[in-house]
Each structure stands twice: as C-alpha cells, then as structure tokens.
Scaffold this active site. Structure first.
Site, PDB file in Angstrom:
ATOM      1  N   ASP A 102     -10.492  -2.151  -3.148  1.00 57.08           N
ATOM      2  CA  ASP A 102     -11.082  -3.024  -2.579  1.00 57.08           C
ATOM      3  C   ASP A 102     -12.626  -2.847  -2.797  1.00 57.08           C
ATOM      4  O   ASP A 102     -13.035  -1.676  -3.043  1.00 57.08           O
ATOM      5  CB  ASP A 102     -11.114  -3.068  -1.126  1.00 57.08           C
ATOM      6  CG  ASP A 102      -9.516  -3.247  -0.619  1.00 57.08           C
ATOM      7  OD1 ASP A 102      -8.852  -4.088  -1.226  1.00 57.08           O
ATOM      8  OD2 ASP A 102      -9.109  -2.923   0.316  1.00 57.08           O
TER       9      ASP A 102
HETATM   10  N1  URA Z   1      -4.941  -0.022   0.031  1.00 57.09           N
HETATM   11  C1  URA Z   1      -6.103  -0.876   0.360  1.00 57.09           C
HETATM   12  O1  URA Z   1      -5.806  -1.159   1.580  1.00 57.09           O
HETATM   13  N2  URA Z   1      -7.388  -1.056  -0.298  1.00 57.09           N
HETATM   14  C2  URA Z   1      -7.452  -0.544  -1.489  1.00 57.09           C
HETATM   15  O2  URA Z   1      -8.464  -0.782  -2.164  1.00 57.09           O
HETATM   16  C3  URA Z   1      -6.200   0.493  -2.062  1.00 57.09           C
HETATM   17  C4  URA Z   1      -5.059   0.508  -1.253  1.00 57.09           C
END
Ligand code: URA
Length: 247
Positions: A102
């Site tokens: 993310d």
């Molecule tokens: N899980 C998440 O919630 N976000 C990420 O970026 C990676 C794994």
C-alpha cells in the site's frame, strides 16, 4: 517457445529443416548443444546455429527496493510518485512488481521482468511466507495470535486466510507472517479482530530479507542465492527460465 518453432520462424526455414539442424547438433541454447526440438526456450535464453545468432537472450532482472512511504506500487500515476521512479530508467519499463505494498506501507519490494519467477513469489498457492512488522492503533489483544492462526474469513473473496503467525513485540507492535498476499491482507486481518494497522513494514519474502543497510528509496540486484531461494529460482539460474543479471 519450442526450439524447432524458433528456428522455423526464420524466413525460408521449414519445420523439417529446423528439426534436422537440431538433430545434427548444430544448435546451441545458451551456449550448450541442444538436440531436443521440443525444448522450451524462454525469452531469457539465446539460440545460435553454428555462428549465426537466431535469437538473442534478453537479460533477466531481479531487484529489491526498500519502498519508502508515500510511493504507489504502480507503473505510473498522475498524482503520487510511483516506485518505478526509484529504479534505473533503462530497465524500468520492462519491470513488474512481485507483490504490491500500500502507499503508506514500507519495506521490501521485489521487481523483475521474469513473470514465471515472480508468480512463485506471489501466487497464494505457493504459500511463501511474507513477514511484516506492524504497529496498531489499539493494544493487540491476547486472542489475536490464535485468531490469525485459525485463519480469518474474507467475505469478499469467500475464503479463509491460511494460518498466519503473530509474534507480539510490544503492546501495539507485532511481527506477522502470512502465507498469501491478498489485497490489504494484514490490515483486513487486524480489522477483523477489531484493531487497526497504523504502520506496516515488510521485512522478508521467503528467504529474501530486506538488508538493514538498504536505505529507503534505494535498490539493489538480488544475489544468485536469493533468486535461487524462490521455488522457480533454480530453473532461473540453470537457464530454463532466465538468468539473473547484476544490474
Ligand atoms: N497487507 C496490507 O494490508 N498491506 C500491504 O501493503 C501488504 C500487506
């Protein structure tokens, strides 16, 4: 593509002539004589007949990046900077991300132009462990580790996540290991137990760990051992899929 097809794709070469050349031992794949007309040749392998180059090998790239917060896991975006902007321009266009993070998340991101290899990193069925350091808004309840180990029901996908491990590092901090890499998986797992992730940092994928001295925003090529540590990596090194190039 099959070796015989690569040869017969040239102007004026029939499939029969191609097979004859292969059987005669004149054809080399990555420098080694190959007499198997049905041999699958990847885009990372070169083919020569005698001295004539029929197909050049495309260099395979395997990189790790320490993703800083604020960068999107995308090739381009009109608003936010993307992780691609942190990579060398000459190979950027060919690379894809093996496991997104993310925008606010940080840490280990792997990029490659070898799709066969990257699928072994990202396919949920391969069950390669992904390790995250997580901080949460509320204290982590004692039952959270048990809930994660049992699996969390994801209604949208209609599935229960594979058993995950949670090692509590402090009241609001944990190391979480998951075996898939579903959309926002770690955040959704904490959400399911009534908590919220405030920061997420990926430390490791399989055997590939983010080194302490790789500063945020910088990258390096994976070592041969790191490429090999992924289930498809052995083939990548021995030439059946692609060969790592120190970029
Ligand atoms: N899980 C998440 O919630 N976000 C990420 O970026 C990676 C794994």
């Amino acid at each position: 593509m099959k070796l015989s097809r690569i040869l017969s794709n040239q102007n004026g070469v029939s499939r029969q002539q191609a097979n004859r050349a292969i059987a005669s031992g004149k054809v080399r794949v990555d420098g080694e004589v190959c007499t198997d007309a049905a041999r699958e040749v990847s885009r990372f392998q070169g083919v020569v007949v005698g001295d004539k180059v029929i197909k050049r090998a495309l260099p395979a790239h395997y990189l790790m990046l320490n993703k800083p917060a604020g960068y999107l896991s995308a090739t381009r975006d009109p608003v936010h900077p993307t992780v691609m902007e942190l990579l060398p321009p000459e190979i950027r266009a060919d690379l894809h991300i093996a496991g997104r993070l993310d925008r606010a998340s940080t840490g280990l991101m792997i990029l490659t132009n070898d799709g066969t290899w990257s699928r072994c990193l990202t396919e949920p069925e391969v069950k390669l462990p992904k390790v995250y350091r997580v901080t949460t808004l509320r204290p982590i309840e004692p039952h959270t580790a048990q809930r994660f180990a049992e699996g969390i029901w994801f209604a949208y996908e209609g599935l229960t996540t594979s058993p995950a491990t949670l090692e509590r590092l402090g009241p609001n901090e944990a190391r979480v290991t998951i075996l898939e890499g579903r959309y926002h998986q770690v955040k959704r797992m904490f959400h399911a137990v009534g908590n919220q992730v405030t920061s997420l940092h990926r430390e490791r994928i399989g055997e590939i760990a983010l080194p302490r001295d790789l500063m945020p925003g910088t990258w390096r090529s994976l070592t041969t051992d790191e490429v090999r540590s992924v289930p498809a990596g052995q083939a990548a090194i021995t030439g059946n899929v692609g060969r790592p190039v120190v970029t």
